[in-house]
Write a protein that holds these residues in place. Structure first.
Motif, PDB file in Angstrom:
ATOM      1  N   SER A  26     -19.083  33.917   9.891  1.00 10.66           N
ATOM      2  CA  SER A  26     -19.838  34.778  10.811  1.00 10.66           C
ATOM      3  C   SER A  26     -20.418  35.995  10.081  1.00 10.66           C
ATOM      4  O   SER A  26     -21.542  36.417  10.367  1.00 10.66           O
ATOM      5  CB  SER A  26     -18.955  35.223  11.973  1.00 10.66           C
ATOM      6  N   ARG A  78     -23.460  34.733   8.203  1.00  8.60           N
ATOM      7  CA  ARG A  78     -24.592  34.522   9.113  1.00  8.60           C
ATOM      8  C   ARG A  78     -25.230  35.843   9.525  1.00  8.60           C
ATOM      9  O   ARG A  78     -26.440  35.933   9.670  1.00  8.60           O
ATOM     10  CB  ARG A  78     -24.142  33.762  10.354  1.00  8.60           C
ATOM     11  N   ARG A  79     -24.428  36.874   9.708  1.00  3.15           N
ATOM     12  CA  ARG A  79     -24.950  38.177  10.098  1.00  3.15           C
ATOM     13  C   ARG A  79     -25.679  38.857   8.932  1.00  3.15           C
ATOM     14  O   ARG A  79     -26.741  39.439   9.114  1.00  3.15           O
ATOM     15  CB  ARG A  79     -23.824  39.068  10.602  1.00  3.15           C
ATOM     16  N   ASP A  80     -25.118  38.778   7.723  1.00  2.00           N
ATOM     17  CA  ASP A  80     -25.697  39.476   6.577  1.00  2.00           C
ATOM     18  C   ASP A  80     -26.953  38.812   6.046  1.00  2.00           C
ATOM     19  O   ASP A  80     -27.912  39.498   5.692  1.00  2.00           O
ATOM     20  CB  ASP A  80     -24.671  39.589   5.446  1.00  2.00           C
ATOM     21  N   ASP A  81     -26.966  37.501   5.950  1.00  2.00           N
ATOM     22  CA  ASP A  81     -28.121  36.795   5.376  1.00  2.00           C
ATOM     23  C   ASP A  81     -28.337  35.489   6.138  1.00  2.00           C
ATOM     24  O   ASP A  81     -27.901  34.416   5.712  1.00  2.00           O
ATOM     25  CB  ASP A  81     -27.887  36.530   3.893  1.00  2.00           C
ATOM     26  N   PRO A  82     -29.029  35.549   7.284  1.00  2.00           N
ATOM     27  CA  PRO A  82     -29.183  34.345   8.099  1.00  2.00           C
ATOM     28  C   PRO A  82     -30.006  33.246   7.422  1.00  2.00           C
ATOM     29  O   PRO A  82     -29.745  32.073   7.619  1.00  2.00           O
ATOM     30  CB  PRO A  82     -29.876  34.846   9.369  1.00  2.00           C
ATOM     31  N   ARG A  83     -30.971  33.628   6.589  1.00  2.00           N
ATOM     32  CA  ARG A  83     -31.770  32.598   5.910  1.00  2.00           C
ATOM     33  C   ARG A  83     -30.928  31.823   4.903  1.00  2.00           C
ATOM     34  O   ARG A  83     -31.075  30.613   4.760  1.00  2.00           O
ATOM     35  CB  ARG A  83     -32.960  33.251   5.215  1.00  2.00           C
ATOM     36  N   SER A  87     -27.608  31.341   5.076  1.00  2.00           N
ATOM     37  CA  SER A  87     -26.654  30.488   5.788  1.00  2.00           C
ATOM     38  C   SER A  87     -27.355  29.283   6.415  1.00  2.00           C
ATOM     39  O   SER A  87     -26.803  28.179   6.438  1.00  2.00           O
ATOM     40  CB  SER A  87     -25.902  31.286   6.843  1.00  2.00           C
ATOM     41  N   HIS A  88     -28.585  29.469   6.893  1.00  2.00           N
ATOM     42  CA  HIS A  88     -29.343  28.334   7.437  1.00  2.00           C
ATOM     43  C   HIS A  88     -29.661  27.330   6.329  1.00  2.00           C
ATOM     44  O   HIS A  88     -29.596  26.115   6.539  1.00  2.00           O
ATOM     45  CB  HIS A  88     -30.628  28.819   8.105  1.00  2.00           C
TER      46      HIS A  88
END
Length: 99
Positions: A14, A17-22, A24-25
């Motif tokens: 989590s 995902r919050r820090d670097d969503p690109r 993690s995607h």
């Protein structure tokens, strides 16, 4: 004990995902890319511009261009630091600003 490991892993996920969503995607799709801390395109471009300004200031013997080139080089050096966002609020504001 296994529940605590799963909980730690979900917290790490989590936070990522919050820090670097690109990033993690990209990991989810199977095509990972470099994390944000290691993408330095803007820093390299700014450093190239700084060296061009500094070089032209040295050739033309113009002090303002030399100073501008050095300032731009310092800004580019700051962009290369991967932990610059964590250090932003390191110093508290002066007492007369707080109420």
């Amino acid at each position: 004990m296994p529940g605590s490991d799963d909980q730690r892993l979900s917290e790490i996920e989590s936070r990522l995902r919050r820090d670097d969503p690109r990033f993690s995607h990209a990991l989810d799709t199977g095509r990972p890319r470099r994390p944000r801390e290691y993408r330095h395109l803007r820093a390299w471009l700014l450093l190239a511009a700084a060296l061009a300004v500094l070089g032209s200031g040295v050739v033309l013997a113009h002090g303002l261009l030399i100073a501008s080139g050095l300032v731009l080089a310092g800004m580019a050096g700051e962009l290369f630091d991967p932990h610059r966002h964590r250090r932003a609020n390191r110093y508290p504001p002066p007492r007369f600003w707080t109420r």
